[in-house]
Design a protein around this motif. Structure first.
Motif, PDB file in Angstrom:
ATOM      1  N   SER A 124      41.454  10.343   3.546  1.00 50.43           N
ATOM      2  CA  SER A 124      41.715  10.169   4.979  1.00 50.43           C
ATOM      3  C   SER A 124      41.507   8.712   5.397  1.00 50.43           C
ATOM      4  O   SER A 124      41.298   7.830   4.561  1.00 50.43           O
ATOM      5  N   ASP A 125      41.541   8.484   6.717  1.00 43.22           N
ATOM      6  CA  ASP A 125      41.326   7.134   7.259  1.00 43.22           C
ATOM      7  C   ASP A 125      40.066   6.491   6.676  1.00 43.22           C
ATOM      8  O   ASP A 125      40.051   5.313   6.322  1.00 43.22           O
ATOM      9  N   GLU A 126      39.015   7.278   6.615  1.00 40.44           N
ATOM     10  CA  GLU A 126      37.726   6.770   6.130  1.00 40.44           C
ATOM     11  C   GLU A 126      37.852   6.136   4.746  1.00 40.44           C
ATOM     12  O   GLU A 126      37.324   5.053   4.490  1.00 40.44           O
TER      13      GLU A 126
ATOM     14  N   VAL B  48      38.164   1.222   1.204  1.00 41.16           N
ATOM     15  CA  VAL B  48      38.737   0.393   0.140  1.00 41.16           C
ATOM     16  C   VAL B  48      39.182  -0.960   0.690  1.00 41.16           C
ATOM     17  O   VAL B  48      39.002  -2.000   0.049  1.00 41.16           O
ATOM     18  N   LEU B  49      39.751  -0.946   1.881  1.00 42.06           N
ATOM     19  CA  LEU B  49      40.160  -2.207   2.505  1.00 42.06           C
ATOM     20  C   LEU B  49      38.969  -3.141   2.679  1.00 42.06           C
ATOM     21  O   LEU B  49      39.011  -4.315   2.294  1.00 42.06           O
ATOM     22  N   ASP B  50      37.884  -2.614   3.245  1.00 35.81           N
ATOM     23  CA  ASP B  50      36.728  -3.452   3.571  1.00 35.81           C
ATOM     24  C   ASP B  50      35.929  -3.876   2.341  1.00 35.81           C
ATOM     25  O   ASP B  50      35.427  -5.013   2.279  1.00 35.81           O
ATOM     26  N   LYS B  51      35.802  -2.974   1.372  1.00 35.98           N
ATOM     27  CA  LYS B  51      34.921  -3.234   0.226  1.00 35.98           C
ATOM     28  C   LYS B  51      35.620  -3.885  -0.964  1.00 35.98           C
ATOM     29  O   LYS B  51      34.944  -4.437  -1.835  1.00 35.98           O
ATOM     30  N   ALA B  52      36.945  -3.820  -1.010  1.00 37.59           N
ATOM     31  CA  ALA B  52      37.646  -4.381  -2.165  1.00 37.59           C
ATOM     32  C   ALA B  52      38.764  -5.329  -1.751  1.00 37.59           C
ATOM     33  O   ALA B  52      38.766  -6.503  -2.112  1.00 37.59           O
ATOM     34  N   ILE B  53      39.720  -4.835  -0.964  1.00 42.51           N
ATOM     35  CA  ILE B  53      40.925  -5.629  -0.693  1.00 42.51           C
ATOM     36  C   ILE B  53      40.606  -6.906   0.078  1.00 42.51           C
ATOM     37  O   ILE B  53      41.020  -8.009  -0.324  1.00 42.51           O
ATOM     38  N   LEU B  54      39.887  -6.799   1.170  1.00 43.05           N
ATOM     39  CA  LEU B  54      39.602  -8.001   1.972  1.00 43.05           C
ATOM     40  C   LEU B  54      38.745  -9.015   1.215  1.00 43.05           C
ATOM     41  O   LEU B  54      39.030 -10.229   1.265  1.00 43.05           O
ATOM     42  N   PRO B  55      37.693  -8.596   0.491  1.00 47.47           N
ATOM     43  CA  PRO B  55      36.951  -9.589  -0.306  1.00 47.47           C
ATOM     44  C   PRO B  55      37.803 -10.266  -1.371  1.00 47.47           C
ATOM     45  O   PRO B  55      37.668 -11.476  -1.616  1.00 47.47           O
ATOM     46  N   ILE B  56      38.697  -9.517  -2.021  1.00 45.19           N
ATOM     47  CA  ILE B  56      39.560 -10.106  -3.044  1.00 45.19           C
ATOM     48  C   ILE B  56      40.534 -11.107  -2.409  1.00 45.19           C
ATOM     49  O   ILE B  56      40.750 -12.202  -2.937  1.00 45.19           O
TER      50      ILE B  56
ATOM     51  N   SER C 142      36.346  15.118   2.085  1.00 44.90           N
ATOM     52  CA  SER C 142      35.140  15.728   1.534  1.00 44.90           C
ATOM     53  C   SER C 142      34.196  14.661   0.989  1.00 44.90           C
ATOM     54  O   SER C 142      34.599  13.523   0.732  1.00 44.90           O
ATOM     55  N   GLU C 143      32.955  15.050   0.777  1.00 44.22           N
ATOM     56  CA  GLU C 143      31.985  14.125   0.178  1.00 44.22           C
ATOM     57  C   GLU C 143      32.418  13.731  -1.232  1.00 44.22           C
ATOM     58  O   GLU C 143      32.202  12.593  -1.672  1.00 44.22           O
ATOM     59  N   GLU C 144      33.034  14.662  -1.940  1.00 42.29           N
ATOM     60  CA  GLU C 144      33.508  14.369  -3.298  1.00 42.29           C
ATOM     61  C   GLU C 144      34.578  13.276  -3.268  1.00 42.29           C
ATOM     62  O   GLU C 144      34.539  12.334  -4.068  1.00 42.29           O
ATOM     63  N   ILE C 145      35.513  13.369  -2.340  1.00 48.38           N
ATOM     64  CA  ILE C 145      36.552  12.341  -2.222  1.00 48.38           C
ATOM     65  C   ILE C 145      35.933  11.010  -1.810  1.00 48.38           C
ATOM     66  O   ILE C 145      36.271   9.956  -2.356  1.00 48.38           O
ATOM     67  N   SER C 146      34.998  11.046  -0.872  1.00 48.21           N
ATOM     68  CA  SER C 146      34.336   9.806  -0.449  1.00 48.21           C
ATOM     69  C   SER C 146      33.657   9.122  -1.620  1.00 48.21           C
ATOM     70  O   SER C 146      33.706   7.893  -1.762  1.00 48.21           O
ATOM     71  N   SER C 147      33.026   9.906  -2.485  1.00 48.25           N
ATOM     72  CA  SER C 147      32.354   9.353  -3.660  1.00 48.25           C
ATOM     73  C   SER C 147      33.370   8.726  -4.624  1.00 48.25           C
ATOM     74  O   SER C 147      33.149   7.632  -5.148  1.00 48.25           O
ATOM     75  N   GLN C 148      34.510   9.416  -4.839  1.00 48.47           N
ATOM     76  CA  GLN C 148      35.539   8.877  -5.732  1.00 48.47           C
ATOM     77  C   GLN C 148      36.117   7.581  -5.183  1.00 48.47           C
ATOM     78  O   GLN C 148      36.344   6.624  -5.932  1.00 48.47           O
ATOM     79  N   VAL C 149      36.355   7.547  -3.877  1.00 52.65           N
ATOM     80  CA  VAL C 149      36.928   6.358  -3.251  1.00 52.65           C
ATOM     81  C   VAL C 149      35.962   5.177  -3.365  1.00 52.65           C
ATOM     82  O   VAL C 149      36.367   4.048  -3.683  1.00 52.65           O
ATOM     83  N   ALA C 150      34.695   5.425  -3.114  1.00 53.25           N
ATOM     84  CA  ALA C 150      33.694   4.356  -3.230  1.00 53.25           C
ATOM     85  C   ALA C 150      33.647   3.810  -4.650  1.00 53.25           C
ATOM     86  O   ALA C 150      33.527   2.595  -4.864  1.00 53.25           O
ATOM     87  N   GLN C 151      33.762   4.697  -5.625  1.00 57.64           N
ATOM     88  CA  GLN C 151      33.762   4.266  -7.026  1.00 57.64           C
ATOM     89  C   GLN C 151      35.003   3.438  -7.339  1.00 57.64           C
ATOM     90  O   GLN C 151      34.913   2.416  -8.044  1.00 57.64           O
TER      91      GLN C 151
END
Length: 436
Positions: free
Chosen positions: A208-210, A215-223, A312-321
């Motif tokens: 979802s949006d979250e 990913v934008l904030d933690k990976a794309i923008l820093p790169i 879901s929390e599972e998806i959030s965890s996968q996205v963070a990884q």
């Protein structure tokens, strides 16, 4: 509300081009958006300006592709106008008539690769790449970042810039194990002279949006901050929307607007998105308002209920990884390049390509010269099941003396008696395209 920016809009619905009257890729994709833009009065605002698209030339296409047998055979007038719309967006930005621009054009293009034997993924030629090479030819060489937010992996743009260290291609998409074209994973990391400038972020279905914004904030923008591009281009596919009929993601119009607000692209070019009535008019209005620096907080599509689209929390965890892993890969790119290359002088890559729209299969072998001074000369041997066999050479931007010498020699030595129907030379610095 942020400070208003001057934003250019270019519309081209391509009334005379559709794969079929009921196919998702048809002219209604943009007609509803145009109606919504007019209904909301966006073109009455002083800082939102509409421009008519120009028409791209075959020379513009030849700066990017090796079309078999030629560009005329694989394009229609609609493709030339869509590419011309992207070029118009670039011209208005580069000439400082506007701060940014959004080319709302079709047909799409991000699945079109370096070699074009036909159409794949609804795409014949790559609009963003044609625009990028136009910018470089007319305004000087630029470091450019393409952030592809289409739900499908931007495999064509990736292929075109696989060996270009000055073009960063980031694709954020639904996991290729669950969706066409079945690619776009971490190990697709760029050629030997451009390792790390291809980055793929596959996300699990129902993100979802979250997740997208994480990913934008933690990976794309820093790169992007570290790559320091002169221009940022959003390859703006909108089929991550929760109502899209051919994907399985949970992005919203608000999410798309926030993403473009934070990404702040110089140019956006429309790609996919097939929820013609329920998503596209609202997503596009949100993106336009975000690019123009205007309030988009009231943009809501029908059936939007944030409680229904929490991941879901599972998806959030996968996205963070995913975000953590792709940033780590980017950070280790120089170390990984040394390990990959060793003492090799050339790197060979073989792949098969299926043109699903036209039902054509291609087998391709690419050889790139390892070079520390430029992107390296690229030599392509390609054969399709239609019987077309080609040899093509690309001499890169800012080519070193040795890569130029080797590219010119390879083109001169290749002969039709070797079994090739067509032999091509594409010289970036000299804006030269030869065929024999």
């Amino acid at each position: 509300m942020k400070k208003a920016r001057k934003t250019g809009l270019i519309f081209f619905p391509a009334f005379d081009w559709a794969i079929s009257p009921t196919h998702p890729e048809r002219e209604e994709r943009l007609l509803y958006t145009q109606d919504q833009v007019f209904e909301e009065g966006l073109l009455d605002l002083e800082n939102i300006i509409e421009y008519k698209p120009s028409i791209a030339s075959y020379s513009d296409i030849n700066r990017v592709h090796f079309c078999v047998p030629d560009a005329r055979a694989v394009t229609t007038e609609s493709h030339l106008i869509a590419a011309g719309g992207a070029i118009t967006a670039a011209e208005k930005v580069m000439n400082k008539e506007v701060d940014n621009a959004f080319a709302l054009v079709r047909p799409p293009g991000h699945h079109a690769m370096l070699v074009v034997h036909g159409a794949r993924g609804f795409c014949n030629v790559n609009m963003e790449a044609i625009m990028i090479e136009y910018i470089r030819h007319h305004y000087g060489h630029r470091r450019i970042a393409v952030v592809d937010t289409d739900c499908h992996h931007g495999d064509g743009t990736q292929d075109i810039y696989w060996n270009d260290p000055d073009t960063l291609c980031i694709s954020i998409h639904q996991d290729g194990r669950t969706l066409y074209p079945g690619s776009g994973f971490h190990e697709e990391f760029g050629g030997p002279n451009a390792l790390g400038t291809t980055l793929n972020i596959p996300l699990p279905p129902r993100t979802s949006d979250e997740g997208f914004l994480h990913v934008l904030d933690k990976a794309i923008l820093p790169i992007l901050s570290e790559f320091k591009p002169d221009l940022i281009i959003n390859s703006a596919g909108q089929d991550n929307h929760f109502s899209d009929p051919i994907t399985d993601m949970r992005f919203s119009a608000q999410g798309y607007a926030i993403l473009n607000d934070r990404l702040s692209p110089d140019i956006a070019v429309l790609e996919g998105g097939y929820s013609i009535e329920k998503a596209l008019p609202y997503v596009n209005v949100g993106i336009i308002l975000a690019m123009a620096g205007l309030d988009y907080s009231h943009v809501r599509e029908p059936e939007y209920d944030p409680s229904r689209f929490r991941q879901s929390e599972e998806i959030s965890s996968q996205v963070a990884q995913e975000a953590e892993e792709i940033y780590e890969l980017w950070s280790r790119r120089n170390e990984l390049r040394e390990r990959m290359i060793g003492d090799a002088k050339y790197m060979k890559r073989r792949k098969g390509v299926y043109y699903d729209t036209d039902g054509i299969s291609e087998q391709q072998e690419t050889i790139v010269r390892i070079c520390s001074d430029c992107g390296g000369v690229v030599m392509v041997n390609s054969r399709s099941d239609l019987g077309n066999h080609i040899f093509a050479v690309t001499i890169p931007w800012n080519a070193c003396r040795e890569c130029r010498r080797e590219g010119e020699s390879a083109y001169d030595k290749a002969q039709k008696k070797d079994g090739y129907q067509h032999i091509y030379l594409q010289d970036k610095d000299r804006d030269l395209y030869l065929v024999k």
